[in-house]
Design a protein around this motif. Sequence first.
Motif, short mmCIF file in Angstrom:
data_model
loop_
_atom_site.label_atom_id
_atom_site.label_comp_id
_atom_site.label_asym_id
_atom_site.label_seq_id
_atom_site.Cartn_x
_atom_site.Cartn_y
_atom_site.Cartn_z
N MET A 1 31.61 38.50 25.41
CA MET A 1 32.24 39.86 25.66
C MET A 1 33.75 39.58 26.28
SD MET A 1 29.05 41.61 27.52
CE MET A 1 30.24 43.08 27.93
N SER A 2 34.68 40.61 25.88
CA SER A 2 35.93 40.51 26.23
C SER A 2 35.97 40.39 27.73
CB SER A 2 36.79 41.74 25.79
OG SER A 2 36.10 43.08 25.98
N ILE A 3 35.22 41.29 28.44
CA ILE A 3 35.32 41.38 29.96
C ILE A 3 35.17 39.89 30.44
CG2 ILE A 3 34.37 42.21 32.02
CD1 ILE A 3 33.72 44.93 30.66
N VAL A 4 34.15 39.09 30.21
CA VAL A 4 33.68 38.02 30.49
C VAL A 4 34.91 36.93 30.54
CG1 VAL A 4 32.24 35.99 30.31
CG2 VAL A 4 31.43 38.37 30.29
N ASN A 5 35.37 37.17 29.11
CA ASN A 5 36.66 36.48 28.97
C ASN A 5 37.93 36.71 29.81
OD1 ASN A 5 35.26 35.08 26.63
ND2 ASN A 5 36.13 36.53 25.07
N ASP A 6 38.02 37.89 29.91
CA ASP A 6 39.07 38.30 30.98
C ASP A 6 38.86 37.60 32.42
OD1 ASP A 6 40.53 39.47 28.91
OD2 ASP A 6 39.48 41.69 29.61
N ILE A 7 37.58 37.62 32.83
CA ILE A 7 37.49 36.98 33.91
C ILE A 7 37.58 35.52 34.21
CG2 ILE A 7 35.37 36.72 36.04
CD1 ILE A 7 34.32 39.47 35.29
N ARG A 8 36.87 34.92 32.99
CA ARG A 8 36.94 33.46 33.14
C ARG A 8 38.59 33.22 32.99
NH1 ARG A 8 34.51 33.01 28.54
NH2 ARG A 8 32.66 32.42 29.32
N THR A 9 39.55 34.02 32.27
CA THR A 9 40.79 33.57 32.09
C THR A 9 41.61 33.74 33.33
OG1 THR A 9 41.08 34.10 29.85
CG2 THR A 9 43.10 34.31 31.10
N ALA A 10 41.12 34.72 34.19
CA ALA A 10 41.72 35.25 35.47
C ALA A 10 41.53 33.84 36.49
CB ALA A 10 41.21 36.40 36.18
N PHE A 11 40.39 33.48 36.62
CA PHE A 11 39.73 32.19 37.35
C PHE A 11 40.23 30.83 36.86
CE2 PHE A 11 36.96 35.29 38.88
CZ PHE A 11 37.15 35.17 40.35
N SER A 12 40.75 30.76 35.61
CA SER A 12 41.40 29.54 35.16
C SER A 12 42.63 29.34 35.45
CB SER A 12 41.15 29.60 33.71
OG SER A 12 41.95 30.33 32.77
N ARG A 13 43.47 30.17 35.77
CA ARG A 13 44.97 30.10 35.86
C ARG A 13 45.05 29.65 37.45
NH1 ARG A 13 47.97 35.49 34.52
NH2 ARG A 13 49.52 34.43 35.76
N ARG A 14 45.98 28.67 37.78
CA ARG A 14 46.17 28.37 39.18
C ARG A 14 47.12 29.13 39.78
NH1 ARG A 14 44.91 23.17 39.93
NH2 ARG A 14 46.44 22.78 41.56
#
Length: 297
Positions: A1-14
């Motif tokens: 899901m795009s929401i899950v991907n958005d959340i994962r991207t948000a937490f992967s950034r430093r």
Amino acid sequence: MSIVNDIRTAFSRRDNALNQLLLINILVFVVLILIKAVTFLAGGSGIYESIVRLFSLPADLGALARRPWSVLTYAFLHQGFLHIIFNLLNLYWFGSLVREYLGDRKLVSLYILGALAGAALFLLAYNLVPAYRNGPLAEVLGASGAVTAIIVAAATLLPDYTFNLILIGPVKIKYIAIVIVIISLAGIDGGNAGGEIAHIGGAIFGFSFIKLLQRGTDLGRPVQATGDWFGGLFSGRPRLRVTHRSRPTEPATTARKGGVVKPEQDEIDVILDKISRSGYESLSKDEKQKLFRASQK
């Protein structure tokens, strides 16, 4: 899901600490809402309350010994939409200032240590002050103590920075911080006394954090070191160690294109003095960039 991907991207950034703090609070709130709805429909009376109590901060030291994690987890719990909306709006507005001037790592340090300071003052008050010690058992939850630390820190760092408030107009944030502290002091004898005490603890820490930082002492280093350790643990990448050869001592100033350049720390001190005198808005783009780069080191 795009929401899950958005959340994962948000937490992967430093470089995304503010959004990560906001997301953690929102996700915890949503999960609790879902648990409350499901348990209500399933007839599981008391399950939701038990889960909230598990992560709320108790004044009773015996209960605290059974759930020591609550000294921090309480700062990510909210009950009611107004509760979380006001906290997250303040976190976003004032956290943006702290992040812009001091960087992501110090913003996280302020949130974590502000929450711990609020918890410490709450526990001290309810176990030592007669007015609270002899009263009913209390528990506290909510990000208000951590957020108040960030508000007061921003006001201490940039006292003359101005927000445009609806129906009021431009107001310097030092006055906003003062009003918030006064409201908390006025509420220490009310129904949310524990929460107000946590606000005061956060406010004291936020003020102290900036004042000590301006004198060269960073109270957030233990939090940053812990974050680096966990980051290295979960990333799976080996930690790099840098070695260097000793070089002859260089003079305190160096020449560049015929001019003399001050040491970097002196430049930062001059910029901080300018902020205290004239506010952040008075800085040039180059000065803002120097301040931000220094905060990342």
